[in-house]
Design a protein around this motif. Structure first.
Motif, PDB file in Angstrom:
ATOM      1  N   ASN A  73       0.739  -1.212   0.156  1.00  7.92           N
ATOM      2  CA  ASN A  73      -0.026  -0.085   0.049  1.00  7.92           C
ATOM      3  C   ASN A  73       0.767   1.372   0.168  1.00  7.92           C
ATOM      4  O   ASN A  73       1.992   1.234   0.375  1.00  7.92           O
ATOM      5  CB  ASN A  73      -0.829   0.135   1.328  1.00  7.92           C
ATOM      6  N   LEU A  74       0.373   2.259  -0.540  1.00  8.08           N
ATOM      7  CA  LEU A  74       0.855   3.574  -0.350  1.00  8.08           C
ATOM      8  C   LEU A  74       0.270   4.531   0.816  1.00  8.08           C
ATOM      9  O   LEU A  74      -0.826   4.627   0.838  1.00  8.08           O
ATOM     10  CB  LEU A  74       0.882   4.560  -1.680  1.00  8.08           C
ATOM     11  N   THR A  75       1.262   4.760   1.930  1.00 13.87           N
ATOM     12  CA  THR A  75       0.634   5.228   3.147  1.00 13.87           C
ATOM     13  C   THR A  75       1.289   6.789   3.079  1.00 13.87           C
ATOM     14  O   THR A  75       2.400   6.904   2.794  1.00 13.87           O
ATOM     15  CB  THR A  75       1.239   4.408   4.303  1.00 13.87           C
ATOM     16  N   SER A  76       0.539   7.718   3.459  1.00  9.49           N
ATOM     17  CA  SER A  76       0.781   9.048   3.620  1.00  9.49           C
ATOM     18  C   SER A  76       1.664   9.343   5.085  1.00  9.49           C
ATOM     19  O   SER A  76       0.812   8.780   6.070  1.00  9.49           O
ATOM     20  CB  SER A  76      -0.191   9.963   3.385  1.00  9.49           C
ATOM     21  N   PHE A  77       2.482   9.906   5.306  1.00 11.06           N
ATOM     22  CA  PHE A  77       3.276  10.363   6.456  1.00 11.06           C
ATOM     23  C   PHE A  77       3.315  11.901   6.542  1.00 11.06           C
ATOM     24  O   PHE A  77       3.627  12.522   5.479  1.00 11.06           O
ATOM     25  CB  PHE A  77       4.563   9.605   6.670  1.00 11.06           C
ATOM     26  N   ARG A  78       3.465  12.555   7.658  1.00  9.01           N
ATOM     27  CA  ARG A  78       4.004  13.698   7.752  1.00  9.01           C
ATOM     28  C   ARG A  78       5.080  13.878   8.903  1.00  9.01           C
ATOM     29  O   ARG A  78       4.688  13.367  10.100  1.00  9.01           O
ATOM     30  CB  ARG A  78       2.870  14.771   8.196  1.00  9.01           C
ATOM     31  N   ASP A  79       6.120  14.662   8.867  1.00  8.60           N
ATOM     32  CA  ASP A  79       7.035  14.848   9.807  1.00  8.60           C
ATOM     33  C   ASP A  79       7.899  16.071   9.427  1.00  8.60           C
ATOM     34  O   ASP A  79       7.966  16.525   8.530  1.00  8.60           O
ATOM     35  CB  ASP A  79       8.151  13.443   9.720  1.00  8.60           C
ATOM     36  N   VAL A  80       8.428  16.416  10.659  1.00  6.82           N
ATOM     37  CA  VAL A  80       9.519  17.409  10.841  1.00  6.82           C
ATOM     38  C   VAL A  80      10.867  17.084  10.540  1.00  6.82           C
ATOM     39  O   VAL A  80      11.365  15.993  11.556  1.00  6.82           O
ATOM     40  CB  VAL A  80       9.421  18.507  11.652  1.00  6.82           C
ATOM     41  N   ILE A  81      11.730  17.263   9.433  1.00  6.37           N
ATOM     42  CA  ILE A  81      13.150  16.465   9.251  1.00  6.37           C
ATOM     43  C   ILE A  81      14.054  17.574   9.480  1.00  6.37           C
ATOM     44  O   ILE A  81      13.986  18.585   8.624  1.00  6.37           O
ATOM     45  CB  ILE A  81      13.124  15.993   7.654  1.00  6.37           C
ATOM     46  N   ARG A  82      14.991  17.120  10.347  1.00  9.82           N
ATOM     47  CA  ARG A  82      16.256  17.773  10.569  1.00  9.82           C
ATOM     48  C   ARG A  82      17.309  17.744   9.752  1.00  9.82           C
ATOM     49  O   ARG A  82      17.702  16.603   9.439  1.00  9.82           O
ATOM     50  CB  ARG A  82      16.629  17.932  12.170  1.00  9.82           C
ATOM     51  N   THR A  83      17.930  18.644   8.808  1.00 10.04           N
ATOM     52  CA  THR A  83      19.074  18.511   8.064  1.00 10.04           C
ATOM     53  C   THR A  83      20.171  19.133   8.481  1.00 10.04           C
ATOM     54  O   THR A  83      20.088  20.336   9.114  1.00 10.04           O
ATOM     55  CB  THR A  83      18.662  19.156   6.728  1.00 10.04           C
ATOM     56  N   PRO A  84      21.330  18.344   9.102  1.00  9.38           N
ATOM     57  CA  PRO A  84      22.234  18.980   9.767  1.00  9.38           C
ATOM     58  C   PRO A  84      23.124  19.592   8.953  1.00  9.38           C
ATOM     59  O   PRO A  84      23.268  19.725   7.790  1.00  9.38           O
ATOM     60  CB  PRO A  84      23.168  17.723  10.303  1.00  9.38           C
ATOM     61  N   PRO A  85      24.028  20.640   9.497  1.00 10.09           N
ATOM     62  CA  PRO A  85      24.589  21.855   8.345  1.00 10.09           C
ATOM     63  C   PRO A  85      25.647  21.041   7.577  1.00 10.09           C
ATOM     64  O   PRO A  85      25.806  21.635   6.560  1.00 10.09           O
ATOM     65  CB  PRO A  85      25.344  22.375   9.728  1.00 10.09           C
ATOM     66  N   ALA A  86      26.211  19.851   7.996  1.00 15.23           N
ATOM     67  CA  ALA A  86      26.909  19.085   7.232  1.00 15.23           C
ATOM     68  C   ALA A  86      26.622  18.705   5.815  1.00 15.23           C
ATOM     69  O   ALA A  86      27.131  18.522   4.831  1.00 15.23           O
ATOM     70  CB  ALA A  86      27.657  17.821   7.982  1.00 15.23           C
ATOM     71  N   LEU A  87      25.085  18.790   5.730  1.00 18.46           N
ATOM     72  CA  LEU A  87      24.497  18.212   4.222  1.00 18.46           C
ATOM     73  C   LEU A  87      23.929  19.255   3.850  1.00 18.46           C
ATOM     74  O   LEU A  87      23.028  19.299   2.856  1.00 18.46           O
ATOM     75  CB  LEU A  87      23.372  17.222   4.721  1.00 18.46           C
TER      76      LEU A  87
END
Length: 202
Positions: free
Chosen positions: A3-17
């Protein structure tokens, strides 16, 4: 099954990226975080399908990382009840037959859901269907690695978060980690179900 399931989240990208494209960085993070992980009452996450939307990123004082609200879809394994699937026998025990799909091993066919009459051979560690045809009895072995067609009859989700040692009545973290977070029960006690080799030519 998938199945295709929808999610929602807050993602942290570190400065190194920060030198990597934000969408690529978030996609890599989501695949690492969720792939092959069980989400309770959702199923086994297989792979990121797409990112539907990304809000503006925010950098909070004293953090340095970029925080982005993301809506995305994941391919999730969770067969529906009554679905018929083909897998392979992983092993047999006195309790029943364990089946694998290659990427998912926690499928169990209990003794009561095998063809009748069946018996367990202790020396060979296999279940045997004692098939009666035209007054002739045949022993049909459920050998390891054989392809088997089964029908899903139930599923179980178990919370496996680590437990602190403050409560003596609770299980230890070691015991909890050994529990199966998502498992499926099935049956083969129906015409056309069971080892594929049983029905060849029929």
């Amino acid at each position: 099954m998938f199945n295709l399931t929808s999610f929602r989240d807050v993602i942290r990208t570190p400065p190194a990226l920060f030198d990597i494209d934000l969408k690529t960085s978030i996609s890599n993070y989501l695949n690492e975080k969720l792939s092959n992980k069980v989400v309770k009452n959702i199923g086994l996450c297989v792979a990121l399908f797409d990112i539907e939307s990304m809000d503006d990123s925010f950098i909070f004082p004293g953090d340095g990382g970029a925080h982005t609200k993301v809506e995305f879809r994941f391919v999730v394994f969770r067969p529906f009840i009554e679905e018929v699937i083909i897998g392979k026998i992983k092993n047999c025990t006195k309790e029943g037959v364990h089946v694998t799909l290659g990427f998912f091993d926690d499928i169990f066919i209990p003794e009561s859901c095998l063809q009748h009459p069946s018996r367990f051979d202790e020396s060979e560690q296999v279940w045997i269907w004692q098939y009666d045809s035209n007054d002739e009895k045949h022993d049909l072995f459920m050998d390891q690695g054989e392809a088997v067609r089964f029908r899903v009859t139930g599923e179980s989700f178990i919370e496996t978060s680590p437990i602190t040692g403050n409560d003596a009545d609770k299980k230890s973290a070691e015991q909890t980690s050994a529990e199966i977070p998502y498992s499926i029960t099935a049956t083969i006690n129906e015409p056309g179900l069971g080892l594929l080799s049983w029905w060849e030519g029929s």
